[in-house]
Design a protein around this motif. Structure first.
Motif, PDB file in Angstrom:
ATOM      1  N   ASN C  93      56.123   2.023  43.567  1.00  0.00           N
ATOM      2  CA  ASN C  93      57.167   1.011  43.528  1.00  0.00           C
ATOM      3  C   ASN C  93      57.806   1.051  42.169  1.00  0.00           C
ATOM      4  O   ASN C  93      57.130   1.102  41.160  1.00  0.00           O
ATOM      5  CB  ASN C  93      56.557  -0.373  43.771  1.00  0.00           C
ATOM      6  CG  ASN C  93      57.582  -1.341  44.267  1.00  0.00           C
ATOM      7  OD1 ASN C  93      58.661  -1.437  43.684  1.00  0.00           O
ATOM      8  ND2 ASN C  93      57.276  -2.031  45.345  1.00  0.00           N
TER       9      ASN C  93
ATOM     10  N   GLN D 100      54.021  -5.120  50.008  1.00  0.00           N
ATOM     11  CA  GLN D 100      55.232  -4.346  50.225  1.00  0.00           C
ATOM     12  C   GLN D 100      55.849  -4.618  51.584  1.00  0.00           C
ATOM     13  O   GLN D 100      57.061  -4.546  51.741  1.00  0.00           O
ATOM     14  CB  GLN D 100      54.931  -2.864  50.012  1.00  0.00           C
ATOM     15  CG  GLN D 100      54.744  -2.584  48.520  1.00  0.00           C
ATOM     16  CD  GLN D 100      54.266  -1.196  48.229  1.00  0.00           C
ATOM     17  OE1 GLN D 100      53.562  -0.610  49.023  1.00  0.00           O
ATOM     18  NE2 GLN D 100      54.639  -0.679  47.081  1.00  0.00           N
ATOM     19  N   GLU D 104      59.592  -5.347  51.562  1.00  0.00           N
ATOM     20  CA  GLU D 104      60.420  -4.347  52.211  1.00  0.00           C
ATOM     21  C   GLU D 104      60.687  -4.704  53.673  1.00  0.00           C
ATOM     22  O   GLU D 104      60.895  -3.837  54.524  1.00  0.00           O
ATOM     23  CB  GLU D 104      59.780  -2.960  52.019  1.00  0.00           C
ATOM     24  CG  GLU D 104      59.727  -2.627  50.522  1.00  0.00           C
ATOM     25  CD  GLU D 104      58.976  -1.344  50.156  1.00  0.00           C
ATOM     26  OE1 GLU D 104      58.593  -0.596  51.067  1.00  0.00           O
ATOM     27  OE2 GLU D 104      58.795  -1.115  48.948  1.00  0.00           O
ATOM     28  N   ARG D 109      55.136   1.337  54.327  1.00  0.00           N
ATOM     29  CA  ARG D 109      55.512   2.426  53.413  1.00  0.00           C
ATOM     30  C   ARG D 109      55.407   3.815  54.014  1.00  0.00           C
ATOM     31  O   ARG D 109      56.182   4.699  53.671  1.00  0.00           O
ATOM     32  CB  ARG D 109      54.579   2.385  52.193  1.00  0.00           C
ATOM     33  CG  ARG D 109      54.933   1.312  51.219  1.00  0.00           C
ATOM     34  CD  ARG D 109      55.215   1.939  49.876  1.00  0.00           C
ATOM     35  NE  ARG D 109      56.490   1.537  49.381  1.00  0.00           N
ATOM     36  CZ  ARG D 109      57.082   2.113  48.345  1.00  0.00           C
ATOM     37  NH1 ARG D 109      56.494   3.107  47.707  1.00  0.00           N
ATOM     38  NH2 ARG D 109      58.264   1.723  47.957  1.00  0.00           N
TER      39      ARG D 109
END
Lengths: 309, 309, 309, 309
Positions: C93, D100, D104, D109
């Motif tokens: 990140n 995340q 996101e 990911r």
């Protein structure tokens, strides 16, 4: 209900028996030299009576407690425009200060975390030299206490500068977002010095009186800051005054307070009293361990709580 | 100072003029159907006078305001052992709840974020069926208000369950750390139902009286909860009652409060009054936009602040 | 399969037609002055043939590509002890670098994020003056390319220093954990200068040859670094060479590469070729937009992939 | 260079001597029952020679290694549209998966972290019943290995479901962002079962052959997946195949690999061989401790590295 003198005597005795007094901050070498057995309390009541016990006239490094006074000065100078550059929410996590600086565009969460206080120092600079601003802060404290002996411990200031890499990191980080107007070294020059101010419990309790009286110094009748601003500084002390232990302090003690890693805590009981305690050992949140216990006990004995009828 | 009736009338008129009333929560479809123009306030004073204006007798979904009452019940049942499973610090960031669950071993930061309230629901279950616990919560609210009409809006409860994937995520996450004793679905069954309780401003203000009076219902003289616990619930409302807008509410309004995404806010002025406001549109922190403004204005007009002398 | 000359010509024509060329980095003012229309490629094959097209002999600021060479030097000097101070995992990140510095005790995730490269600069200092270390880095690049004209763009170096507050923040942060041996300014002095080295695509492709040949410069037969270390530098380029776009580059291009915000990319096809491309406009991950496309197309046309049989 | 048989024998002996074999995963109770002394390797060379040593024909729970095959199936079915719902970057941190997901927008990911694999399961469902999709996955593995005995260990699948609260949390969290098309329980039904597939090292090495041969099964000449897709799966295995130890595996072993918490690792040497190792004890990143060492040693002895000329 006991008298204040009785309450202070009982607390003093109880605290003297504590074996585990917490850990004296040693990341600033000068602070690590302080004797963990020192302990003092001062209370100034609304009729300007002063009650003390223990080492209440011994000076110590007030550290982050100074942030209450730099914030007061800055609010007096620039008013609510200050809040464009500093937030007013609890940070929620020790490490979050730098994470949140990233997520929130270089705006620190509140004026009592290091990053926020560095911005306040930058605001106080206002184009002047650091020593002028430092002088202004000292004059303000001497004015509040009517005591011209208040001074900076230069050995502590030098020690902070020499080891303050994290604060250099925070200041440069905010500068990268444009939230410092002066070079980072200048804002830090002010910051390191105001954290190194040495005061006694008595001096601190006197200095904080205006916060217990809607902005007015009850001894002189002078207005230090507008009523609403005084209340709001109290609100910030309650929600943000003890880092990630602020909720705990509100829960256990029930009054606005501001701690410093020198082991001091300033407490405000609106309309009734101003308290200062000093015990150098810290708990896991970086707040005075016995100081917190002592204030909790004192507040309970005197039935002081902003959450009570 | 105006009378309460004058203050309420002035605020009602001022709020009626607001074009931007915030955004009605629509992630729970049933809540999205509410008319954003609704607005009501109720104030119960320390002599049990009730003052209202606008839609103060219209029921709405109290949502997270219910967490104040489930916390009170749970503290009464298990006492301070509750704090082994829930913290009492502000969360510091909307998204942090789940991050901090990870970092802090499945212990939610405080009982007013969703994760914390789900643990409180799990505590209240205590081996019973969800419907029994839900019944107990309803009985408690009817007892506090002396009003047996308080009920759950089953359409809202069903809507919450059907769309509550995030709460399922939180509950399962805590279960993976062992911080739920019952299956996640059971704790959520209680949680979704208590959030779906429908009450009016009048009912809410009546239900909150014990918090303004050190745990005692001033109308009946009955002790609802111990004095110290009542103060501490107020402290938690102040530091954590408005999610990541808690510092802002303390700063702007200056009294303990708890908001819900249905647009309600319960406010406590210790020793003086209990307030409830309802305006369905929310601000960016998920708290009633006009409700916050209205309480701020009312507190200022009546000089209500826990940070004042 | 086309010849290399045919492939380069086709790619050059295709890239010339691109309207959206990405955004030239402007946080370092000197870099913002570069013409976004510039484009060049150089390929050095395993028989030391050099193929170029476009602006392949124009120098540009190599920026982070220099980190491949400082890492090589540092590994040669201190060997695997380097990995006690720098990790070898993707950072995952963009913003995590500083979060993870906190969580991982001041140890940067890998030598290609800024924090990691600053530690490598600190290692190269080894008690010397920054200008001596900078001289050593330049000599190494001149040796690899047999080209004594390679130099530092002093205007870029000065620009980096004047605006590099974030790098000052990172360096001070690591210093607070004890992971810099020299004052932060000294490590940054080396860092800012090696990022400001100016090279052409031709020079870069020549400099990278040892990585395609197990550590040996195929033109001279000299061993630059041990076989296993060369392979491992390639592995780090693949997993970490494009910041938070490293997975994407491996996925799309399929060879080890290292990008710089000057718009350059160095690519390694073990046993077959070394590639360098330059197009100043960047994509959202800070890597050359057309450079990435061009290398992807070239690799596909020439069937170059470390993931192919 | 030793023969493969010699290399395997030497590695087998060396590994037998290891006292510290890592820790067998026990969060899934069924996995905790496996004997940590088990050890096996299988290598399939490009001429379809099969070399084994130790417990290479003993089946074990392949766990996350199955994600390579579900990804292959899903890419074959929906092509690159899969990448709208799953990223292809290393996650960078064990705990980041859920952080995340928040940052996101519910897009995991990469397809090898749990959240990503759950989305792949959701894609494979495509409106069918979980048991149909599970059947399809089994048929695919039986087809790749020409071995109809491959089956699911139902005790492991049940154990995963009973203790899989974290995966329920991830699935519900993604569902709240709309990144699952089916109810979370259905996607998890597929996920828990494919993780519970039992295979031997021999079967795994045979199943992975298409990845070493640009998508073609070298024994049959059948195309399993398009050339570019096979290369890209290898790229993903290299950058993301070992969770937060992926950089380390690339650095130490130098080939694409995928680990499972059952202690297995599948490794690909494009054009040369497919490897599978099994040793149940895990290192701190959750990857087979001796398995990683064994593959590193084998790759070094046979000079297998995708980063070598």
């Amino acid at each position: 209900m006991p008298t204040l003198d009785e309450a202070l005597a009982e607390i003093h005795d109880e605290m003297a028996d504590h074996i585990d007094r917490g850990r004296v901050a040693d990341y600033i070498p000068q602070l690590g030299k302080v004797d963990p057995a020192r302990f003092g309390i001062a209370v100034v009541t609304n009729d300007n009576g002063v009650f003390t016990i223990g080492d209440a006239d011994e000076t110590f490094s007030i550290q982050s407690i100074s942030k209450v006074f730099t914030l007061t000065l800055a609010l007096g100078e620039v008013g609510d425009s200050l809040w464009k550059r500093v937030g007013r929410e609890p940070s929620g996590n020790a490490f979050n200060s730098i994470v949140q600086l990233e997520q929130e565009g270089g705006i620190p969460r509140n004026p009592f975390i290091n990053a926020g206080a560095i911005v306040v120092s930058d605001i106080l600079l206002a184009g002047h030299e650091p020593r002028e601003t430092i002088g202004e802060i000292l004059r303000f404290l001497r004015f509040l206490t009517e005591d011209d002996t208040i001074a900076i411990d230069e050995a502590v200031a030098a020690s902070e500068r020499a080891t303050g890499f994290r604060n250099f990191a925070l200041a440069n980080y905010m500068k990268s977002f444009g939230n410092l107007r002066h070079p980072p070294e200048m804002a830090l020059g002010v910051y390191f010095h105001h954290c190194a101010i040495a005061m006694s419990c008595r001096q601190l309790a006197l200095a904080g009186r205006f916060l217990a009286h809607d902005g007015i110094n009850p001894a002189t009748g002078h207005s230090v800051i507008a009523r609403q601003k005084a209340r709001r500084i109290n609100a910030l002390m309650l929600t943000c005054g003890h880092y990630d232990g602020s909720g705990e302090f509100a829960f256990q003690v029930g009054i606005p307070g501001k701690s410093g890693v020198g082991g001091g805590i300033l407490g405000i009981v609106p309309g009734q009293a101003t308290l200062a305690v000093w015990s150098p050992g810290l708990n896991e949140n970086g707040n005075s361990k016995l100081g917190t216990l002592a204030l909790g006990k004192l507040a309970k004995m005197m039935n002081w709580s902003i959450f009570a009828p």
